[in-house]
Design an enzyme around this catalytic site. Sequence first.
Site, PDB file in Angstrom:
ATOM      1  N   LYS A 133      39.901  47.642  65.392  1.00 38.66           N
ATOM      2  CA  LYS A 133      38.496  47.884  65.063  1.00 38.66           C
ATOM      3  C   LYS A 133      38.406  49.176  64.282  1.00 38.66           C
ATOM      4  O   LYS A 133      39.237  50.067  64.452  1.00 38.66           O
ATOM      5  CB  LYS A 133      37.658  48.008  66.340  1.00 38.66           C
ATOM      6  CG  LYS A 133      36.204  47.668  66.130  1.00 38.66           C
ATOM      7  CD  LYS A 133      36.032  46.169  66.050  1.00 38.66           C
ATOM      8  CE  LYS A 133      34.600  45.730  66.028  1.00 38.66           C
ATOM      9  NZ  LYS A 133      34.516  44.279  66.271  1.00 38.66           N
TER      10      LYS A 133
HETATM   11  N1  GLU Z   1      33.530  41.880  63.815  1.00 34.91           N
HETATM   12  C1  GLU Z   1      33.718  40.538  64.231  1.00 34.91           C
HETATM   13  C2  GLU Z   1      34.129  40.466  65.689  1.00 34.91           C
HETATM   14  O1  GLU Z   1      33.833  41.353  66.446  1.00 34.91           O
HETATM   15  C3  GLU Z   1      34.642  39.779  63.304  1.00 34.91           C
HETATM   16  C4  GLU Z   1      36.029  40.326  63.214  1.00 34.91           C
HETATM   17  C5  GLU Z   1      36.863  39.661  62.130  1.00 34.91           C
HETATM   18  O2  GLU Z   1      36.418  38.714  61.526  1.00 34.91           O
HETATM   19  O3  GLU Z   1      37.981  40.131  61.915  1.00 34.91           O
HETATM   20  O4  GLU Z   1      34.696  39.518  66.133  1.00 34.91           O
END
Ligand code: GLU
Length: 443
Positions: A133
């Site tokens: 993240k």
């Molecule tokens: N931010 C989204 C999640 O929390 C998508 C993450 C992604 O597509 O890599 O799952």
Amino acid sequence: MVDEHGIVPIGSSEGSGSFFRSPLPDRKQGEDNAYANALAQFEKAVSHLNLKRGVVETLRHPKRELSVTFPVLMDNQEVRVFRGYRVHHSAVKGPTKGGIRYSKEVTLDEVRALAMLMTWKCALMNIPYGGAKGGVVVDPKELSTRELERLTRRYATEISVLMGPESDIPAPDMGTNPQVMAWIMDTYSMHRGFSVPAVVTGKPVEIGGSLGRTEATGRGVAETMREALRIRGIDPEKATVAVQGFGNVGSVAARIAYEMGAKVVAITCSKGGIFNGNGLDPQAVIRHVEEGGCVYNFPNADGISNEELLTLDCDVLIVAALENQITSRNADKIRAKIIAEGANGPTTPEADEILNAKGIFIIPDILCNSGGVTVSYLEWVQDLQSFFWPVEEINLKLQALLMKAFESVMECARIYNVPNREAAQILAIQRIADAMMIRGIYP
Ligand code: GLU
């Protein structure tokens, strides 16, 4: 001085002082600390598994954390300094994957928690990624488009030591969108000297994005909601739904739930909300917001507060806003039969205990909102093979992966006799632990 937005004016005496040496302490403590909550969930799931202590200890911690501080030229020619993070929780199963969040509330602990959830989410969906993240402490609404672009390009450059189509692949999250992903893709490509679409997902389709990606998270929320309704014996056409959060996830989930025949009786966003016992048309609310309105001044509806929405008597409560929305302070007042976690970490471990005792069916975040990263995976595969599928195929593949994961969570819940969240995490953690042991501990 560091102001509340995490911004240090250039020339500030703290610029070369403590701010640059160590991350800001996390102001959120106890039940409001997302990392403490993620760890508490982890400990609970792990207690059912017979894993080596060292494996458990490894998975408690992020694999690596990058903390960056960088200047951005603002439109008024001032230079402002921003803080950002990129955390990799685990890379055992493949490149790390996870969104980038722009929010004033971003902290290192929050990013750590969200990275850990991404590891479990990808493992649960059986897609070959680890978890990551990123985040920047900024309110994107306070910046002009040019400022946002400069901030994004600089942040992308700062984290480019980690980023790459085989190593770490960002995507949108709260406060970021396909345009931000396009700037990241362009910045990375400029540095490489050729276009690298697979370095980021959630891009516009014009530059290698996937059809269906923008609505994938909301679609997954609605699909898992329908499955939960089926299990609980509730006809979707008779179901009442309340939706907290009307961003990309909440609005699409509400629209698809409505298309499935459910009655969407309440919607809130950060500024306020609306209620109509006869049902709202989410598409009309989306149009109203696109035309410059706010959810709360949508005509033909009564006002409702966030707290009132959470405790509404309805079949499904979709929580698609922030983490830590359902806590020990309000969990006992929740009357929904099913909670669909469109957001990451919306329910604290204390609240979980209360909801489980009440027999509420929770569709845990790592299952409920996994549609986003699943179609991100399909986007990355299409980029790597330079061959793109029609939206029907994307949605079918998404549906198949989601239902397979849903089934396996139900089966695991039965076998271990645990609530859904614990079951989902047990499955995910076991898969990661197996992969670690098969690979072996290096050297
Ligand atoms: N931010 C989204 C999640 O929390 C998508 C993450 C992604 O597509 O890599 O799952």
